[in-house]
Design a protein around this motif. Structure first.
Motif, mmCIF file in Angstrom:
data_model
loop_
_atom_site.group_PDB
_atom_site.id
_atom_site.type_symbol
_atom_site.label_atom_id
_atom_site.label_comp_id
_atom_site.label_asym_id
_atom_site.label_seq_id
_atom_site.Cartn_x
_atom_site.Cartn_y
_atom_site.Cartn_z
ATOM 1 N N ARG A 1 0.848 -1.164 0.381
ATOM 2 C CA ARG A 1 -0.519 0.008 -0.089
ATOM 3 C C ARG A 1 0.921 1.585 -0.055
ATOM 4 N NH1 ARG A 1 -5.388 -1.534 3.976
ATOM 5 N NH2 ARG A 1 -6.257 -2.928 2.434
ATOM 6 N N ILE B 1 -8.726 1.570 -0.510
ATOM 7 C CA ILE B 1 -9.723 0.403 -0.125
ATOM 8 C C ILE B 1 -11.246 0.690 -1.509
ATOM 9 C CG2 ILE B 1 -10.888 -2.108 0.570
ATOM 10 C CD1 ILE B 1 -8.976 -1.219 2.967
ATOM 11 N N ASP C 1 -9.170 -3.730 -2.920
ATOM 12 C CA ASP C 1 -8.251 -3.997 -3.084
ATOM 13 C C ASP C 1 -7.652 -2.595 -2.514
ATOM 14 O OD1 ASP C 1 -7.524 -6.879 -3.559
ATOM 15 O OD2 ASP C 1 -7.930 -6.245 -5.672
ATOM 16 N N TYR C 2 -6.682 -2.281 -2.480
ATOM 17 C CA TYR C 2 -6.001 -0.774 -2.321
ATOM 18 C C TYR C 2 -5.378 -0.452 -3.472
ATOM 19 C CZ TYR C 2 -3.951 2.563 0.831
ATOM 20 O OH TYR C 2 -3.705 4.117 0.925
ATOM 21 N N SER D 1 -1.978 -7.531 -1.961
ATOM 22 C CA SER D 1 -1.930 -7.443 -0.422
ATOM 23 C C SER D 1 -2.223 -7.068 0.948
ATOM 24 C CB SER D 1 -0.260 -7.540 -0.425
ATOM 25 O OG SER D 1 0.724 -6.621 -0.040
ATOM 26 N N ASN D 2 -2.577 -7.169 1.836
ATOM 27 C CA ASN D 2 -2.451 -5.866 3.583
ATOM 28 C C ASN D 2 -1.194 -5.514 3.627
ATOM 29 O OD1 ASN D 2 -5.653 -6.779 2.935
ATOM 30 N ND2 ASN D 2 -5.183 -8.318 4.262
ATOM 31 N N LYS D 3 -0.280 -5.698 3.044
ATOM 32 C CA LYS D 3 0.644 -4.999 3.425
ATOM 33 C C LYS D 3 0.761 -3.009 3.203
ATOM 34 C CE LYS D 3 4.217 -9.025 1.513
ATOM 35 N NZ LYS D 3 4.928 -9.051 0.935
#
Length: 128
Positions: free
Chosen positions: A79, A102, A107-108, A126-128
């Motif tokens: 992110r 988001i 997704d971002y 990903s959630n990173k």
């Protein structure tokens, strides 16, 4: 299997577009691989022999235009890379088309228009 060979966008100011993309691609680990008098080719730093994105002067000699409804999307690893892409793009003359955040699919994303009006996005899955 990847369904795309490459993506190409037109530019009316080759030098400024090159400087713009050189800057915004840093957080995405995309780098300039080749420069000719007709096009500039970029690839991911992990695959320097695979050109995937081009800036070009239109071959027919007419001004470059953007496609209404056309968008090019790049993947980011984090992110933070999406955020930096958006920030650097705006600092280098891009128009904001959607701040980082988001979206409906979870997704971002961040959206911009480049110096020639091409709509460009980057997304992190990903959630990173």
């Amino acid at each position: 299997m990847n369904i795309f060979s490459f993506v190409m966008v037109g530019s009316n100011n080759y030098k400024k577009s090159s400087e713009f993309y050189d800057a915004i691609f840093v957080p995405l680990k995309i780098k300039k691989i080749v420069t000719t008098d007709r096009y500039i080719g970029y690839g991911h730093s992990n695959e320097p022999n695979e050109l995937k994105f081009y800036i070009t002067k239109p071959r027919n000699g007419e001004p470059a235009t953007y496609g209404n409804g056309t968008m090019v999307a790049f993947l980011a690893e984090t992110r933070e890379a999406v955020n930096k892409f958006h920030e650097i793009a705006l600092e280098n003359g891009a128009v904001d088309e959607g701040s980082p955040g988001i979206r409906e699919d979870g997704d971002y994303y961040a959206y911009i228009r480049d110096l020639d009006g091409n709509k460009i996005t980057t997304k992190c899955i990903s959630n990173k």
